[in-house]
Design a protein around this motif. Structure first.
Motif, PDB file in Angstrom:
ATOM      1  N   ILE A   9       0.827  -1.202   0.000  1.00  0.00           N
ATOM      2  CA  ILE A   9       0.000   0.000   0.000  1.00  0.00           C
ATOM      3  C   ILE A   9       0.863   1.254   0.000  1.00  0.00           C
ATOM      4  O   ILE A   9       1.869   1.341   0.714  1.00  0.00           O
ATOM      5  CB  ILE A   9      -0.939   0.002   1.227  1.00  0.00           C
ATOM      6  N   TYR A  10       0.484   2.185  -0.833  1.00  0.00           N
ATOM      7  CA  TYR A  10       1.137   3.489  -0.858  1.00  0.00           C
ATOM      8  C   TYR A  10       0.068   4.517  -0.568  1.00  0.00           C
ATOM      9  O   TYR A  10      -0.995   4.507  -1.188  1.00  0.00           O
ATOM     10  CB  TYR A  10       1.741   3.733  -2.247  1.00  0.00           C
ATOM     11  N   LEU A  11       0.324   5.392   0.407  1.00  0.00           N
ATOM     12  CA  LEU A  11      -0.675   6.403   0.728  1.00  0.00           C
ATOM     13  C   LEU A  11      -0.157   7.777   0.377  1.00  0.00           C
ATOM     14  O   LEU A  11       0.995   8.097   0.669  1.00  0.00           O
ATOM     15  CB  LEU A  11      -1.008   6.361   2.218  1.00  0.00           C
ATOM     16  N   GLU A  12      -1.021   8.546  -0.228  1.00  0.00           N
ATOM     17  CA  GLU A  12      -0.675   9.929  -0.558  1.00  0.00           C
ATOM     18  C   GLU A  12      -0.261  10.667   0.719  1.00  0.00           C
ATOM     19  O   GLU A  12      -0.962  10.610   1.718  1.00  0.00           O
ATOM     20  CB  GLU A  12      -1.918  10.596  -1.169  1.00  0.00           C
ATOM     21  N   GLY A  13       0.885  11.336   0.660  1.00  0.00           N
ATOM     22  CA  GLY A  13       1.320  12.113   1.819  1.00  0.00           C
ATOM     23  C   GLY A  13       2.005  11.293   2.886  1.00  0.00           C
ATOM     24  O   GLY A  13       2.483  11.829   3.877  1.00  0.00           O
ATOM     25  N   VAL A  14       2.072   9.982   2.709  1.00  0.00           N
ATOM     26  CA  VAL A  14       2.753   9.136   3.694  1.00  0.00           C
ATOM     27  C   VAL A  14       3.885   8.370   3.020  1.00  0.00           C
ATOM     28  O   VAL A  14       5.018   8.350   3.486  1.00  0.00           O
ATOM     29  CB  VAL A  14       1.766   8.147   4.351  1.00  0.00           C
ATOM     30  N   GLY A  15       3.595   7.773   1.884  1.00  0.00           N
ATOM     31  CA  GLY A  15       4.579   6.953   1.203  1.00  0.00           C
ATOM     32  C   GLY A  15       4.205   5.492   1.297  1.00  0.00           C
ATOM     33  O   GLY A  15       3.109   5.150   1.757  1.00  0.00           O
ATOM     34  N   ALA A  16       5.125   4.630   0.849  1.00  0.00           N
ATOM     35  CA  ALA A  16       4.830   3.204   0.866  1.00  0.00           C
ATOM     36  C   ALA A  16       4.833   2.705   2.303  1.00  0.00           C
ATOM     37  O   ALA A  16       5.693   3.054   3.092  1.00  0.00           O
ATOM     38  CB  ALA A  16       5.872   2.465   0.044  1.00  0.00           C
ATOM     39  N   LEU A  17       3.833   1.894   2.653  1.00  0.00           N
ATOM     40  CA  LEU A  17       3.768   1.334   4.002  1.00  0.00           C
ATOM     41  C   LEU A  17       4.615   0.068   4.076  1.00  0.00           C
ATOM     42  O   LEU A  17       4.933  -0.549   3.063  1.00  0.00           O
ATOM     43  CB  LEU A  17       2.327   1.009   4.371  1.00  0.00           C
ATOM     44  N   GLU A  18       4.952  -0.318   5.316  1.00  0.00           N
ATOM     45  CA  GLU A  18       5.799  -1.491   5.471  1.00  0.00           C
ATOM     46  C   GLU A  18       5.031  -2.808   5.323  1.00  0.00           C
ATOM     47  O   GLU A  18       5.626  -3.841   5.093  1.00  0.00           O
ATOM     48  CB  GLU A  18       6.453  -1.463   6.858  1.00  0.00           C
ATOM     49  N   ASN A  19       3.703  -2.724   5.482  1.00  0.00           N
ATOM     50  CA  ASN A  19       2.912  -3.966   5.515  1.00  0.00           C
ATOM     51  C   ASN A  19       3.057  -4.773   4.229  1.00  0.00           C
ATOM     52  O   ASN A  19       2.933  -4.250   3.143  1.00  0.00           O
ATOM     53  CB  ASN A  19       1.437  -3.643   5.697  1.00  0.00           C
ATOM     54  N   ILE A  20       3.272  -6.064   4.418  1.00  0.00           N
ATOM     55  CA  ILE A  20       3.423  -6.948   3.262  1.00  0.00           C
ATOM     56  C   ILE A  20       2.791  -8.295   3.570  1.00  0.00           C
ATOM     57  O   ILE A  20       2.825  -8.748   4.718  1.00  0.00           O
ATOM     58  CB  ILE A  20       4.930  -7.095   2.921  1.00  0.00           C
ATOM     59  N   GLY A  21       2.182  -8.897   2.591  1.00  0.00           N
ATOM     60  CA  GLY A  21       1.742 -10.289   2.729  1.00  0.00           C
ATOM     61  C   GLY A  21       0.316 -10.485   3.172  1.00  0.00           C
ATOM     62  O   GLY A  21      -0.196 -11.597   3.140  1.00  0.00           O
ATOM     63  N   GLY A  22      -0.370  -9.419   3.588  1.00  0.00           N
ATOM     64  CA  GLY A  22      -1.762  -9.604   4.005  1.00  0.00           C
ATOM     65  C   GLY A  22      -2.695  -9.591   2.814  1.00  0.00           C
ATOM     66  O   GLY A  22      -2.280  -9.347   1.689  1.00  0.00           O
ATOM     67  N   SER A  23      -3.976  -9.876   3.080  1.00  0.00           N
ATOM     68  CA  SER A  23      -4.932  -9.854   1.977  1.00  0.00           C
ATOM     69  C   SER A  23      -6.249  -9.225   2.420  1.00  0.00           C
ATOM     70  O   SER A  23      -6.895  -9.714   3.341  1.00  0.00           O
ATOM     71  CB  SER A  23      -5.192 -11.281   1.489  1.00  0.00           C
ATOM     72  N   PRO A  24      -6.661  -8.152   1.738  1.00  0.00           N
ATOM     73  CA  PRO A  24      -7.947  -7.545   2.071  1.00  0.00           C
ATOM     74  C   PRO A  24      -9.098  -8.518   1.839  1.00  0.00           C
ATOM     75  O   PRO A  24     -10.133  -8.421   2.479  1.00  0.00           O
ATOM     76  CB  PRO A  24      -8.065  -6.375   1.092  1.00  0.00           C
ATOM     77  N   VAL A  25      -8.894  -9.463   0.934  1.00  0.00           N
ATOM     78  CA  VAL A  25      -9.962 -10.408   0.618  1.00  0.00           C
ATOM     79  C   VAL A  25     -10.213 -11.358   1.798  1.00  0.00           C
ATOM     80  O   VAL A  25     -11.326 -11.822   2.018  1.00  0.00           O
ATOM     81  CB  VAL A  25      -9.627 -11.162  -0.679  1.00  0.00           C
ATOM     82  N   LEU A  26      -9.181 -11.587   2.602  1.00  0.00           N
ATOM     83  CA  LEU A  26      -9.349 -12.423   3.794  1.00  0.00           C
ATOM     84  C   LEU A  26     -10.416 -11.816   4.703  1.00  0.00           C
ATOM     85  O   LEU A  26     -11.291 -12.514   5.220  1.00  0.00           O
ATOM     86  CB  LEU A  26      -8.020 -12.544   4.545  1.00  0.00           C
ATOM     87  N   TYR A  27     -10.334 -10.502   4.878  1.00  0.00           N
ATOM     88  CA  TYR A  27     -11.335  -9.846   5.719  1.00  0.00           C
ATOM     89  C   TYR A  27     -12.729 -10.080   5.156  1.00  0.00           C
ATOM     90  O   TYR A  27     -13.668 -10.369   5.892  1.00  0.00           O
ATOM     91  CB  TYR A  27     -11.062  -8.346   5.824  1.00  0.00           C
ATOM     92  N   GLN A  28     -12.824  -9.948   3.831  1.00  0.00           N
ATOM     93  CA  GLN A  28     -14.158 -10.102   3.229  1.00  0.00           C
ATOM     94  C   GLN A  28     -14.706 -11.495   3.462  1.00  0.00           C
ATOM     95  O   GLN A  28     -15.886 -11.665   3.744  1.00  0.00           O
ATOM     96  CB  GLN A  28     -14.082  -9.782   1.739  1.00  0.00           C
TER      97      GLN A  28
END
Lengths: 626, 493
Positions: A262-281
């Protein structure tokens, strides 16, 4: 069972005179009081949810207008009377959360399971009155937490009621994902605790505390519905708790269950790796789909009871009704993927979920046809409760049919997240369930308060609500078919949306009428609590056990012995009886227990044969069991 | 007897005197409100007290009507004659509602029918989709009309009659079997058809199809064409920068980003060293604002300063600095790992074209590769019957063939300004409603080439590099890209 009843008797005798205001009205352990607490909290939450929906409907109908009263009401969220887009999202989210969880789960199931389970199965109280009290107070805390979240500076959670991460996980992605989301998650965690405490109680009461003669196949369909609902809740809510916990971890402790790349405007690339948003769904909808039936089934149960009583006719196909409830309950656990056809899930999985989903239409169709046949050749008394039940059947049909489109993976490509979906679930789950709830309130108000609701106001309430609900939700189908997406703050994106401007106005006018109609109900409800006409013991000439309890709603329900049950709850208009009803608790040795049809009367053995083999064989065939 | 009736009615009226009085008073109050606050020009914007009072008035009128019905009921009780039979009234309303409702549905279908996205799809699979839709529509509409008509008809026909007794009818196995089996058969048909349609749409890719990357971010879309080498270069979220919004693997841009990040780290570390000084300075300013009363003049500034000071004193500011530095260092470390892999930076990204519009050629198969930068978005193109979520960390795709050019669509719609758009259909933040990219379908390759030539490649062609057309390569292991590729394989299946 009898020892439990005896014990309850002693208990009842011991404590009858010790009730103080607090133990009677606040920390009450009496199931009837708890049910009223659930109901009134539900009504308050429902009113809040309704007002929210009116606010965003105004925005959708007149996006360019400035509503001065909105600034008075919302302050910085509606500068110059124009709703802020962030707050619009917040309103949509909290409206959904309130309606789904607080009104239609706790408000509906909490109220009527609490009121009716002990009264209709013949128990002095719930299996654990203390847990029951805790269940309400957790729900109360949860409601307060959620309402507080609306008033904080960054606004309430605003990622939609499904709060998909990463939107809901990242504070920088949207203002509502900060403190508002934390409060939302806390509220839901408290809610789950409440729901589990209640659910375990309902299940154990139904299984263990039925009175003499109340075998499972003599239980009213309301109890069956509450029973299956409680089982669904107990099995699926813990999964949502897990999903919420993972989300809390992602938000606060730097884990990556749902986050990756994930890259957020005004923050930069986040460190998080390997998770899945689809898992939450997956986790969310594993609760989310049974939740739909947690909402709908109690309403269907109430409808069965109310329709049968007011049509003065046995409910058609009692066994089929129970089996279809069972089928719906079972299937509801294995269809959650139909919410995720286009999330990037493997298409093969999509086809599996499509097949399972469309199977649910079969038990649903059986229910709808059975309701119709119950009405056929009945003697329909249009009490407000009856009208609301018929309204439910109408919504159940029109909303249920669109489920056949949405459950079809191929058709879902176009319709997913469009207004078609909004139309579908507001009809089949929203309107239908709230109509079930109204039917329940109008029908059992005498049992709650010992007074009657005003029928005339009830008629106004019904017709205005019924017409407005169709006016609001039916045109949404057409918008959805034209590809108008949901959760849009205003329809300015492409010119083609302009066509729907007048439809939006129509829907908002409908919503305003609907909101206005609820004033009839609110007035009627609160006025009748104190000043309504005094009720008689069995005002609807109903068969079921709760009407054998005295009008004075005493702790322990029955002054003497708990009545014995002699027959099923739907013996209306028996040809061998003069009265058109035959209460479950009335002893009459001359009347055979089951009359059923003329043909079966002549040879009971043959009837037994036909019932168990042909019908079950058909059911088995449908479910592919043989 | 007649006197009795009168007495009851009068009684009832006196009971409702409050309501009546309020009804009469409301217009007076409304007038008074007008005097106190003169009404603005008449539009919906002026929802003020007058409007609210009007609503209240409306409610009161209806309440009075309701009470009037009560009077009716009382009269009925006394005289023994029926005034209103609610059972008949409700039954009649039900019939009127049914007719009006069905007429409304019909009117809506006719009135808005041409705007519905049915029967004029702009893609090859759209026709299959539409035929599936029509079958479903046929069945459900039939069932809808039949069951709703029956429901309301029963309401009318079997309304209460004291003389009649309901038909004692418990169950009928044959009937129940019929309406278990018939829906099962219909649904089996729909399921099978749905299954084949779905498999066709999501099935094997056409080998010829051209890949276009569609990139979603808060709040907009970008597209990336593969360039002359016909290969979309690799990408990574850590490469995203102002000049490289899609984070594609291009040596210079990434090197620039590293320098930039290092500069930022140095700056943050500087702040860390002078943290104490900053807090002291804020504290002094805070004191001054508070003591001189300036905080009243500039409440917003004061609030910001107050928050800053609070963060500084509680250590939150320091922790945030530390976190930012750590995050940027991680980014640099991850970039360095990629930089070691020459295959990853094989130059195939250099000629990629990042565009703000999507142009497609009619009857040519395409596969859209979706990627999201920050949160979940959904690429929705109703004209083409295309929708797929864009998920951060999990590439998704959708293959389709456009069959109708923009010009043809304009003819069909009778609208000279009609354009295809791809818009966002998954809640993604405040401006979710405002996220689109234009999609144009042209008739011939020539038209497409003209447009294509006008788009600049990522690296200007003067530094034309000889790039090896890379085959399927395995990215550096133990990293997100591995997951990315695994997922892609899973999705392609």
């Amino acid at each position: 069972m009898s020892t439990a009843a005896l014990h309850a008797d002693e208990h009842h005798a011991d404590h009858h005179h010790k009730e103080s205001f607090i133990s009677k009205y606040v920390f009450s352990m009496d199931h009837k009081m708890i049910s009223k607490q659930f109901l009134i909290t539900g009504i308050i939450m429902g009113t809040v949810g309704l007002i929210m929906s009116l606010l965003f409907r105004l925005q959708l109908a007149w996006p360019d207008e400035q509503f001065s009263f909105m600034e008075t009401l919302l302050g910085k969220w509606a500068v110059d009377g124009k709703l802020d887009p962030n707050f619009y999202m917040g309103l949509v989210t909290i409206h959904g959360t309130i309606m789904v969880f607080y009104v239609l789960t706790a408000g509906l199931s909490g109220t009527f399971s609490n009121l009716l389970i002990p009264l209709q199965v013949g128990a002095r109280d719930m299996a654990s009155p203390f847990m029951n009290m805790l269940s309400y107070w957790f729900f109360f805390l949860s409601s307060v937490t959620l309402l507080i979240s609306v008033f904080i500076e960054t606004g309430p959670a605003s990622g939609g009621w499904t709060v998909y991460p990463p939107l809901s996980a990242l504070e920088k992605a949207m203002p509502g994902s900060g403190l508002g989301m934390t409060l939302w998650l806390s509220a839901i965690a408290l809610f789950i605790i409440s729901s589990l405490l209640g659910g375990i109680n309902y299940i154990s009461t139904v299984l263990n505390m039925r009175t003499k003669g109340m075998s499972m196949n003599r239980m009213p369909l309301t109890i069956w519905a509450f029973f299956f609902t409680a089982i669904l809740g107990v099995l699926s809510f813990p999964v949502l708790l897990g999903a919420a916990l993972f989300l809390i971890f992602d938000r606060s402790f730097g884990t990556s269950f749902y986050l990756s790349d994930i890259y957020l405007e005004g923050v930069g690339a986040l460190e998080n790796i390997g998770g899945s948003p689809v898992l939450y769904q997956h986790l969310f909808w594993f609760l989310g789909h049974p939740e739909v039936y947690i909402i709908l089934m109690p309403a269907l149960g109430i409808t069965s009871e109310v329709i049968s009583c007011n049509a003065r006719k046995p409910i058609f196909g009692y066994t089929a009704m129970v089996i279809s409830l069972l089928g719906i309950s079972f299937l509801s656990f294995i269809v959650w993927g139909h919410h995720m056809f286009i999330t990037g899930m493997n298409p093969f999985l999509g086809s599996v979920f499509m097949i399972l989903t469309l199977i649910i239409a079969v038990p649903s169709a059986v229910k709808a046809f059975n309701y119709l046949t119950t009405l056929w050749k009945g003697n329909l008394r249009f009490t407000p409760a009856m009208l609301f039940s018929i309204g439910l059947v109408s919504f159940f049909i029109s909303g249920g049919l669109t489920g056949i489109y949405l459950g079809n993976a191929a058709l879902d490509i176009q319709l997913h997240d469009s207004y078609f979906v909004v139309a579908h679930f507001h009809l089949v789950m929203g309107s239908a369930a709230i109509f079930g709830m109204f039917a329940g309130i109008y029908h059992w108000f005498p049992k709650m308060y010992g007074r009657m609701l005003n029928n005339t106001l009830g008629y106004f309430h019904f017709w205005l609500t019924f017409i407005s609900a169709y006016l609001v939700f039916f045109p949404m189908h057409f918008m959805g078919l034209a590809g108008v997406p949901r959760r849009y703050y205003q329809f300015t994106l492409v010119k083609e949306f302009d066509v729907w401007m007048d439809v939006n106005v129509l829907m908002t006018v409908g919503a305003l009428i609907g909101g206005f109609a609820q004033l009839f109900f609110l007035y009627n409800f609160f006025y009748s609590i104190f000043r309504g006409k005094k009720a008689t013991q069995n005002p609807w000439n109903s068969n079921s056990l709760e009407w054998s309890a005295p009008v004075e709603r005493i702790h322990g329900n029955w002054p003497g012995e708990i009545p014995t049950v002699y027959r099923g709850p739907y013996e209306y208009s028996r040809p061998d009886r003069e009265l058109d009803y035959f209460p479950q608790y009335e002893q009459d040795e001359s009347a055979p227990e089951v009359l059923k049809t003329e043909k079966s009367k002549t040879s009971p053995a043959e009837k037994e044969e036909a019932e168990s083999s042909v019908f079950f064989a058909a059911i088995k065939k449908v479910f592919g069991l043989s | 007897m007649r006197l009795d009736t009168l007495r009851v009615i009068l009684n009832s009226i006196s009971k409702n005197a409050m309501i009546m009085a309020a009804t009469l008073l409301t217009p007076v109050i409304a007038l008074a409100a007008d005097v106190i606050e003169p009404p603005k020009e008449q539009s919906l914007a002026n929802w003020d007290w007058v409007t609210i009072l009007t609503w209240v008035l409306g409610l009161l009128v209806i309440l009075v009507i309701a009470r009037a019905f009560d009077i009716g009921a009382l009269t009925e009780k006394i005289t023994g004659k029926k005034v209103v039979s609610w059972n008949n009234v409700n039954a009649w309303i039900a019939i009127i509602f049914l007719i009006a409702g069905l007429a409304g549905v019909w009117y809506e279908l006719v009135y808005h029918g041409k705007y519905l996205m049915l029967g004029n799809s702009a893609s090859a699979h759209g026709d299959t989709y539409d035929s599936m839709f029509y079958w479903t529509f046929g069945f459900t509409f039939f069932v809808f009309v039949v069951t709703e008509v029956l429901l309301f008809y029963f309401m009318f026909k079997y309304r209460y009659d004291e003389k009649r007794k309901a038909h004692y009818y418990f169950h009928n196995n044959n009937l129940e079997i019929i309406w278990t089996v018939v829906p099962s058969i219909v649904l089996t048909f729909l399921v099978l058809r749905g299954f084949t349609t779905w498999s066709k749409i999501t099935g094997e890719l056409d080998k010829e199809s051209e890949e276009i990357e569609v990139f979603a971010y808060q709040f907009g879309w970008k597209a990336r064409y593969a360039g002359d080498d016909n290969i979309l270069g690799y990408h990574n979220v850590n490469f995203i920068s102002g000049t490289n919004p899609l984070g594609i693997a291009e040596t210079n841009a990434v090197a620039e980003l590293v320098t930039e990040l290092e500069g930022e780290i140095a700056k943050l570390e500087g702040l860390q060293e002078t943290e104490g000084d900053s807090i002291k300075a804020w504290s002094t300013r805070w004191d001054r604002m508070k003591s001189t009363g300036l905080y009243r003049t500039y409440p917003e500034d004061y609030k910001t300063l107050d928050e800053k000071l609070h963060d500084g004193l509680s250590g939150a500011y320091g922790r945030q600095l530390e976190k930012d530095i750590k995050r940027k260092k991680t980014a640099i470390r991850r970039i360095a790992e990629y930089q070691k892999d020459k295959d990853f930076f094989n130059g195939s990204a250099n000629d990629d074209k990042v565009t703000t519009e999507i142009v497609l050629v009619k009857n040519k198969p395409y596969v859209f590769k979706f990627r999201a930068r920050d949160v979940i978005h959904s690429a929705y193109m109703p004209d083409f019957r295309v929708q797929m979520n864009c998920v951060p960390g999990m590439p998704t795709q959708f293959a389709f063939t456009p069959t109708m050019t923009t010009a043809e669509a304009r003819d069909v719609k009778g609208n000279n300004e009609y354009d295809y758009y791809l818009f966002c259909n998954k809640i993604c933040g405040a401006a979710h409603y405002n996220m689109k990219i234009k999609v144009t379908v042209v008739e011939s390759e020539a038209e497409y080439n003209t447009w294509y030539a006008s788009q600049a490649p990522f690296v200007a062609p003067t530094t034309a590099e000889t790039s090896e057309p890379a085959e399927e390569q395995v990215a550096p292991s133990a990293d997100s890209t591995q997951i990315v590729i695994d997922n892609q394989v899973a999705i392609n299946k």
